[in-house]
Design a protein around this motif. Sequence first.
Motif, short mmCIF file in Angstrom:
data_model
loop_
_atom_site.label_atom_id
_atom_site.label_comp_id
_atom_site.label_asym_id
_atom_site.label_seq_id
_atom_site.Cartn_x
_atom_site.Cartn_y
_atom_site.Cartn_z
N ALA A 64 0.74 -0.93 -1.12
CA ALA A 64 -0.29 -0.03 -0.40
C ALA A 64 0.68 1.06 -0.13
O ALA A 64 0.15 2.48 -0.20
N GLU A 65 2.19 1.22 0.42
CA GLU A 65 2.65 1.99 0.54
C GLU A 65 3.80 2.50 -0.80
O GLU A 65 4.57 3.32 -0.39
N GLY A 66 3.75 1.73 -1.55
CA GLY A 66 4.85 1.05 -2.70
C GLY A 66 6.18 0.53 -2.25
O GLY A 66 7.04 0.80 -2.97
N ARG A 67 6.37 -0.42 -1.36
CA ARG A 67 7.52 -0.77 -0.89
C ARG A 67 7.43 -2.51 -1.21
O ARG A 67 6.52 -2.58 -0.30
N LEU A 68 8.43 -2.77 -1.19
CA LEU A 68 8.46 -4.02 -0.44
C LEU A 68 8.45 -4.41 0.99
O LEU A 68 9.22 -3.17 1.90
N PRO A 69 8.25 -5.48 2.31
CA PRO A 69 8.58 -5.32 3.53
C PRO A 69 9.88 -5.31 3.67
O PRO A 69 10.31 -5.74 2.84
N ASP A 70 9.55 -4.78 5.24
CA ASP A 70 11.24 -5.08 5.55
C ASP A 70 12.02 -7.18 5.90
O ASP A 70 13.02 -7.24 5.83
N GLU A 71 10.43 -6.83 6.07
CA GLU A 71 10.47 -8.44 7.31
C GLU A 71 9.49 -9.56 6.74
O GLU A 71 8.22 -8.46 6.16
N PRO A 72 9.77 -10.41 6.03
CA PRO A 72 8.79 -11.25 5.95
C PRO A 72 7.12 -11.54 7.07
O PRO A 72 7.85 -11.39 8.21
N GLY A 73 6.85 -11.83 6.78
CA GLY A 73 6.22 -11.73 8.14
C GLY A 73 6.06 -13.11 8.64
O GLY A 73 6.08 -14.52 7.97
#
Length: 491
Positions: free
Chosen positions: A446-455
Amino acid sequence: MLGVGVTYSSAVEPLLRSHPDLFDVVEIEPQTTWIETIDGDEPYRVSPDTLAHLVQLPGKKVVHSIGTPVGGTVRPSAEQLTLLLDAIRTFDSPWFSDHLSFNSTPEHATAFFLPPRQTPAGIQTVAASVGDLQAAIPVPVAVETGVNYLQPRADEMPDGAFVAAVLEQTNCALLLDLHNIFCNSLNGRQPLDDFLNQLPLDRVIEVHIAGGFEMDGFWLDAHSGEIPDHLFEIAQRVIPSLPNLKAIIFEIFPAFIPVVGFDVIRAQMEKLHHLWSLRVPGGSDVLPHPIIQPAPPIIIEDGAPTPAEWERALGALVTGKASSGRLAQDLANDPGVAIIGKLINEFRASMIVTVLRLTSRLLMLSVGGDVLRMILQDFWSNYPPEQFAATEAENFAAYLLDKQPKIPHVLKVLEFERNVLRTLLDGQARVTAFDFDPLPLFRALAEGRLPDEPGKPGEFEIEVTGDGPVNATGIDLADVQDVIPLSLIHI
C-alpha cells in the motif's frame, strides 16, 4: 439549461463537495458504476448504494454512455439499453449521449473508441444504432464527435461532412468535443474551422473540452489537465455560435487529478464559467425531437471496403491480431494504427493495475518495470481486450495462474484480490487463508514498497463481504481495514 460541469470520478468528488458553486452539472458515465458478471441472466451488476450516492452529489446530472457507441455494426445490447434507461430515470437526465465511434467488432472488444467508416454505407450503419437508442430512450440522443488518429483517406468523406450527414439522417443532437476535433486538426486531418463550417451548429447541445499532450508525434486526447491556450481561444470564438448550447463539460481522467491538483481543476472550471458567459441568448429550450424511421438499406460502394470489413481490419490491427487483404495492408502503413495500439495497451494496463492493485505492485517491485512490461505484452498477445476492468483483471489473473510466476506470495495476494473482486460481483462472503501474516506485506505494498521483513508464519484468514473485510483470524481487524479498505478496489 444545465451550465458548466465535470465528468464524475471519485477522485474529483472532494472538489465537488468543497466548491459546489463551480459545478452546475455532473456528467455521469453509467458503465463506470457497472460490474460485468458471468451470469447470463444478469450480465451487469449495479449497486443501488452507488447510484444513491451519485444522485445526492451537488449539481444536476446528465448521462453520457461509454458502452453503446453508434459508429459500428455491433448494435447496442438490450441489457445495456435497459440499464441506461434506468440511469436516465435515476439521474433525471434531460438528454443522453454516446460516441460516434465503435469499440468492438463482432469477434472482440477493442478497449478503445475507433473511427467509423466515413462513407454512405457508414452513415446508414450509424443510423441503425442511433435508431436503437432513440427507440429505447425517452429523451433526445446526442452523438459525440470522436478523435481519429488515422490519416485522411481518399475513399472517405471529410470529417465534418460525415458528421453533418449523420445528423441529417438521424435527426439527433450533437455533442461537440472541441478537444477531439482540435486533436484531429493538429494530427493532420480536416482543419478545425473547415470541420465546424460543415456542421449544423444549431444541433450542438453540449460541448466537451479537455487537455492533452504530445506523444510519438501525435497530440493525444489524454484528458490530462489544463485546457491548451490555443484551444481556449478557439472555444471563446465557437461558443457564441452555438445557439442551443445547454452544457459545457470539463473532462479529466482520474489518474491525472492527483498530478495536476485541485487548484488547476478549479482554474479550468472558472474558464468554463467564462465560456458559458459568452453564449448568445435566445436559443431554444426545446431539445431536438427524434424522428424514428426504419434504417435504410446499407449502401455498398463498388469495390470499397464495407463498414464491417473496416471494423474487422482496423480492430484486428490495433489489438495486435493478424489481418490480411488490401485494406489491412493500407491501414498497417498508417502511423495512427501504431499509436492506437500503444494507447490500447496502456489502457488495458491501467485497468489491471486499478483492480489488482496489490498484485500489480508486488509484480512491479519484484521484477521491475521492464520485465512487467514483457509479462503484459505476452498477456495482451494471448487475451483479447475487454470493455470492463473487472473482466480484464480476471483474464490477467487466469494468465498468471497458468504461468505460475516464481515470485514469493504473488499468487496468494492474487487469490485475495480475486476473492474481493468476486465478492463484489456476487455479494457472497469469501475467506482467504494465509500461512504467513499478510499484514506487513499488504501495508508495504500500500506504501509502494516491499516489506522489510517477511510476515511471521502461522495460520491467518481474512473474510471479505461486499462491505469490506469483516473478520480476521490471527490479525487485528482494525489494521486490516486500515491497510486494505474496500475503496482500494475500483472496478
